[in-house]
Design a protein around this motif. Structure first.
Motif, PDB file in Angstrom:
ATOM      1  N   LYS A  18     -36.861 -45.778  15.575  1.00  0.00           N
ATOM      2  CA  LYS A  18     -38.006 -45.524  14.708  1.00  0.00           C
ATOM      3  C   LYS A  18     -38.260 -46.662  13.721  1.00  0.00           C
ATOM      4  O   LYS A  18     -39.281 -46.696  13.056  1.00  0.00           O
ATOM      5  CB  LYS A  18     -37.788 -44.227  13.914  1.00  0.00           C
ATOM      6  CG  LYS A  18     -37.798 -42.984  14.767  1.00  0.00           C
ATOM      7  CD  LYS A  18     -39.203 -42.641  15.140  1.00  0.00           C
ATOM      8  CE  LYS A  18     -39.258 -41.289  15.801  1.00  0.00           C
ATOM      9  NZ  LYS A  18     -40.607 -40.780  15.899  1.00  0.00           N
ATOM     10  N   GLU A  50     -40.794 -39.597   9.973  1.00  0.00           N
ATOM     11  CA  GLU A  50     -42.150 -39.252  10.402  1.00  0.00           C
ATOM     12  C   GLU A  50     -42.191 -39.045  11.911  1.00  0.00           C
ATOM     13  O   GLU A  50     -41.572 -39.790  12.669  1.00  0.00           O
ATOM     14  CB  GLU A  50     -43.097 -40.378  10.004  1.00  0.00           C
ATOM     15  CG  GLU A  50     -44.552 -40.091  10.292  1.00  0.00           C
ATOM     16  CD  GLU A  50     -45.426 -41.231   9.804  1.00  0.00           C
ATOM     17  OE1 GLU A  50     -45.816 -42.060  10.645  1.00  0.00           O
ATOM     18  OE2 GLU A  50     -45.678 -41.304   8.593  1.00  0.00           O
ATOM     19  N   GLN A  51     -42.931 -38.027  12.345  1.00  0.00           N
ATOM     20  CA  GLN A  51     -43.076 -37.748  13.766  1.00  0.00           C
ATOM     21  C   GLN A  51     -44.433 -38.214  14.265  1.00  0.00           C
ATOM     22  O   GLN A  51     -45.420 -38.171  13.530  1.00  0.00           O
ATOM     23  CB  GLN A  51     -42.937 -36.251  14.046  1.00  0.00           C
ATOM     24  CG  GLN A  51     -41.549 -35.715  13.854  1.00  0.00           C
ATOM     25  CD  GLN A  51     -41.447 -34.255  14.255  1.00  0.00           C
ATOM     26  OE1 GLN A  51     -42.281 -33.440  13.874  1.00  0.00           O
ATOM     27  NE2 GLN A  51     -40.436 -33.947  15.043  1.00  0.00           N
ATOM     28  N   THR A  52     -44.473 -38.607  15.532  1.00  0.00           N
ATOM     29  CA  THR A  52     -45.743 -38.950  16.165  1.00  0.00           C
ATOM     30  C   THR A  52     -46.484 -37.651  16.491  1.00  0.00           C
ATOM     31  O   THR A  52     -45.894 -36.559  16.480  1.00  0.00           O
ATOM     32  CB  THR A  52     -45.527 -39.738  17.464  1.00  0.00           C
ATOM     33  OG1 THR A  52     -44.845 -38.891  18.398  1.00  0.00           O
ATOM     34  CG2 THR A  52     -44.743 -41.016  17.224  1.00  0.00           C
ATOM     35  N   LYS A  53     -47.761 -37.759  16.811  1.00  0.00           N
ATOM     36  CA  LYS A  53     -48.537 -36.581  17.192  1.00  0.00           C
ATOM     37  C   LYS A  53     -47.916 -35.928  18.424  1.00  0.00           C
ATOM     38  O   LYS A  53     -47.825 -34.700  18.509  1.00  0.00           O
ATOM     39  CB  LYS A  53     -49.987 -36.957  17.451  1.00  0.00           C
ATOM     40  CG  LYS A  53     -50.860 -35.765  17.824  1.00  0.00           C
ATOM     41  CD  LYS A  53     -52.299 -36.152  18.024  1.00  0.00           C
ATOM     42  CE  LYS A  53     -53.237 -35.026  18.328  1.00  0.00           C
ATOM     43  NZ  LYS A  53     -52.749 -33.815  18.869  1.00  0.00           N
ATOM     44  N   GLU A  54     -47.471 -36.744  19.349  1.00  0.00           N
ATOM     45  CA  GLU A  54     -46.861 -36.210  20.566  1.00  0.00           C
ATOM     46  C   GLU A  54     -45.581 -35.426  20.242  1.00  0.00           C
ATOM     47  O   GLU A  54     -45.330 -34.369  20.825  1.00  0.00           O
ATOM     48  CB  GLU A  54     -46.557 -37.335  21.561  1.00  0.00           C
ATOM     49  CG  GLU A  54     -47.786 -38.029  22.146  1.00  0.00           C
ATOM     50  CD  GLU A  54     -48.456 -39.006  21.182  1.00  0.00           C
ATOM     51  OE1 GLU A  54     -49.659 -39.273  21.358  1.00  0.00           O
ATOM     52  OE2 GLU A  54     -47.792 -39.486  20.245  1.00  0.00           O
ATOM     53  N   GLU A  55     -44.777 -35.939  19.324  1.00  0.00           N
ATOM     54  CA  GLU A  55     -43.558 -35.239  18.923  1.00  0.00           C
ATOM     55  C   GLU A  55     -43.880 -33.911  18.235  1.00  0.00           C
ATOM     56  O   GLU A  55     -43.217 -32.899  18.474  1.00  0.00           O
ATOM     57  CB  GLU A  55     -42.708 -36.120  17.997  1.00  0.00           C
ATOM     58  CG  GLU A  55     -42.072 -37.293  18.699  1.00  0.00           C
ATOM     59  CD  GLU A  55     -41.455 -38.300  17.746  1.00  0.00           C
ATOM     60  OE1 GLU A  55     -40.448 -38.904  18.143  1.00  0.00           O
ATOM     61  OE2 GLU A  55     -41.977 -38.483  16.627  1.00  0.00           O
ATOM     62  N   ARG A  56     -44.909 -33.936  17.378  1.00  0.00           N
ATOM     63  CA  ARG A  56     -45.308 -32.695  16.709  1.00  0.00           C
ATOM     64  C   ARG A  56     -45.836 -31.680  17.719  1.00  0.00           C
ATOM     65  O   ARG A  56     -45.494 -30.495  17.655  1.00  0.00           O
ATOM     66  CB  ARG A  56     -46.360 -32.971  15.635  1.00  0.00           C
ATOM     67  CG  ARG A  56     -45.817 -33.703  14.427  1.00  0.00           C
ATOM     68  CD  ARG A  56     -46.830 -33.740  13.282  1.00  0.00           C
ATOM     69  NE  ARG A  56     -48.125 -34.276  13.635  1.00  0.00           N
ATOM     70  CZ  ARG A  56     -48.454 -35.566  13.623  1.00  0.00           C
ATOM     71  NH1 ARG A  56     -47.562 -36.474  13.261  1.00  0.00           N
ATOM     72  NH2 ARG A  56     -49.672 -35.957  13.945  1.00  0.00           N
TER      73      ARG A  56
END
Length: 102
Positions: A18, A50-56
């Motif tokens: 990350k 922080e998470q990516t949109k895909e991770e969320r």
């Protein structure tokens, strides 16, 4: 200044994948959440990677790095920063005094 927030993070929990290289060094995007009420230890929110949109969207587990405590505040909150993917909130309309006949 509206608040001073104190935190410590666990450097051993930082996922190396990350970390990214920017113009002035290496960076880790983090998210800090301030809850309305402190927990049983007086912490007022978590520090997470922080998470990516895909991770969320995939409901991937968060990587917790530590907790935050507000150690001083003047009692006012700050405005939220505009997001890159959304326009800034419009300024409130000025008050208009109308000369009504009634």
């Amino acid at each position: 200044m509206a608040s001073i927030i104190k935190t410590s993070i666990n450097l051993n929990d930082i996922p190396k994948d990350k970390i990214y290289v920017g113009k002035k060094g290496k960076y880790l995007p983090i998210t800090i959440t301030l809850n309305d009420e402190p927990d049983q230890f007086g912490n007022q929110g978590p520090v997470v990677v922080e998470q990516t949109k895909e991770e969320r969207d995939a409901k991937a587990p968060k990587t917790y790095l530590g907790n935050v405590k507000v150690v001083w505040t003047n009692g006012t909150n700050v405005e939220t920063a505009p997001r890159n993917d959304q326009p800034a909130a419009p300024a409130p309309a000025p008050a208009v005094e109308e000369d009504l006949p009634f």
